[in-house]
Design a protein around this motif. Sequence first.
Motif, PDB file in Angstrom:
ATOM      1  N   VAL A 129     -51.947  87.465  57.220  1.00 37.14           N
ATOM      2  CA  VAL A 129     -52.802  86.421  57.784  1.00 37.14           C
ATOM      3  C   VAL A 129     -52.845  85.209  56.856  1.00 37.14           C
ATOM      4  O   VAL A 129     -52.357  84.136  57.180  1.00 37.14           O
ATOM      5  CB  VAL A 129     -54.227  86.954  58.050  1.00 37.14           C
ATOM      6  CG1 VAL A 129     -55.100  85.840  58.646  1.00 37.14           C
ATOM      7  CG2 VAL A 129     -54.171  88.148  59.008  1.00 37.14           C
TER       8      VAL A 129
ATOM      9  N   SER B 124     -60.035  85.593  62.727  1.00 34.79           N
ATOM     10  CA  SER B 124     -59.419  86.631  61.899  1.00 34.79           C
ATOM     11  C   SER B 124     -60.241  86.885  60.640  1.00 34.79           C
ATOM     12  O   SER B 124     -60.433  88.030  60.224  1.00 34.79           O
ATOM     13  CB  SER B 124     -57.992  86.221  61.527  1.00 34.79           C
ATOM     14  OG  SER B 124     -57.352  87.247  60.804  1.00 34.79           O
TER      15      SER B 124
ATOM     16  N   TYR C 140     -54.656  91.581  55.427  1.00 29.67           N
ATOM     17  CA  TYR C 140     -55.040  90.168  55.608  1.00 29.67           C
ATOM     18  C   TYR C 140     -54.238  89.269  54.667  1.00 29.67           C
ATOM     19  O   TYR C 140     -53.717  88.230  55.080  1.00 29.67           O
ATOM     20  CB  TYR C 140     -56.537  90.012  55.341  1.00 29.67           C
ATOM     21  CG  TYR C 140     -57.072  88.623  55.603  1.00 29.67           C
ATOM     22  CD1 TYR C 140     -57.568  88.283  56.858  1.00 29.67           C
ATOM     23  CD2 TYR C 140     -57.086  87.659  54.595  1.00 29.67           C
ATOM     24  CE1 TYR C 140     -58.063  86.996  57.105  1.00 29.67           C
ATOM     25  CE2 TYR C 140     -57.569  86.378  54.842  1.00 29.67           C
ATOM     26  CZ  TYR C 140     -58.058  86.059  56.088  1.00 29.67           C
ATOM     27  OH  TYR C 140     -58.539  84.791  56.326  1.00 29.67           O
TER      28      TYR C 140
ATOM     29  N   SER D 252     -45.651  90.358  60.817  1.00 33.34           N
ATOM     30  CA  SER D 252     -46.596  90.440  61.915  1.00 33.34           C
ATOM     31  C   SER D 252     -46.228  91.627  62.787  1.00 33.34           C
ATOM     32  O   SER D 252     -45.195  92.260  62.590  1.00 33.34           O
ATOM     33  CB  SER D 252     -46.570  89.143  62.746  1.00 33.34           C
ATOM     34  OG  SER D 252     -45.281  88.950  63.303  1.00 33.34           O
TER      35      SER D 252
ATOM     36  N   LYS E 153     -54.904  85.791  63.912  1.00 33.58           N
ATOM     37  CA  LYS E 153     -54.630  85.178  62.615  1.00 33.58           C
ATOM     38  C   LYS E 153     -54.444  83.667  62.674  1.00 33.58           C
ATOM     39  O   LYS E 153     -54.475  83.000  61.655  1.00 33.58           O
ATOM     40  CB  LYS E 153     -53.392  85.822  61.980  1.00 33.58           C
ATOM     41  CG  LYS E 153     -52.088  85.533  62.704  1.00 33.58           C
ATOM     42  CD  LYS E 153     -50.936  86.179  61.949  1.00 33.58           C
ATOM     43  CE  LYS E 153     -49.592  85.864  62.584  1.00 33.58           C
ATOM     44  NZ  LYS E 153     -48.482  86.456  61.810  1.00 33.58           N
TER      45      LYS E 153
END
Length: 302
Positions: A89, A51, A85, A244, A46
């Motif tokens: 991310v 990513s 995501y 995370s 990420k």
Amino acid sequence: IDKIRIALTYGYNGINASKVYGAESIMSKLTPFFQIGLFSLMMAEKNNKRSKRILIFILFFYGSQMLYGGRGRVLLTLVAALWLYNLNVKRFSRKALVICLILIIPISSVINFVRVARHFGVKNWDSISISTSQNPILESFYEMGEAIVPTAYIVENVPDKQPFKYGVTYVMGLLSPVVFNNSTNNMSFRMNIAQQMSRLASSAFGGSYIEEAYGNFGWYSPLFMIVLGVLLEILRKKIKLRKSGINSVLVAFFLIALLWTIRNTIVELPRDIVWYMLPTYLLYQSILNRVKKEKRNGLQKG
């Protein structure tokens, strides 16, 4: 690739008729680890542009599976990838959200195309062209509306043609991780009400958690659903979703299986937990502990 080739020629029925055995069957059981691996890789990368590339690959790879009839779980996988995501991310911009809203119409056309192609096969192009010439959004809603069929059928035929299960399928479902065979003569069939109803109707029309609940408890099933909802809420509170780490990946994977119970049975959830989530988490913890131990040894030597 083989599934796409079969579907393009024979339609969705060709996929159902194509069974795998032996080593190939074992490999099919391992493929969910690939999905978990992609999610984990997307999280791990990420901090760089890779990513985003992994996300694009996920969307393309699983989106292409719609060509051989996969829709429900495939779409949930795409949504889970985007959710993961966006949450861990990089958040999507308003511009990206507007573009997604605009893409609803062409995406609806694709879903409608898959709905027809799974019955006819792409080789029958005339039938597909005629069937997909209608309003794609309305046709997609029509297709989703057919999800009421499993519930309607079981209300009509249970307990007249089959008795209530009184929770037996749920108890058997807890043992499902030790069941590998899907033949109609074993435990896997006896614990799956959706398969039983399909066999009774001589037509495969899927299932749902509502169908499953009624097949067990009849009109008392709402009381059971309240209990199930409480259990899910307890589970939600116990899962500490972090920004995370492996927790987010496994939660995303679990949500795909959980949301798919709208058109599937809940008794298959223990398999996903025991076969895929638990081994992944134990492997992750094992590697993490080894890394921490190496760091401690390195500091002590220093």
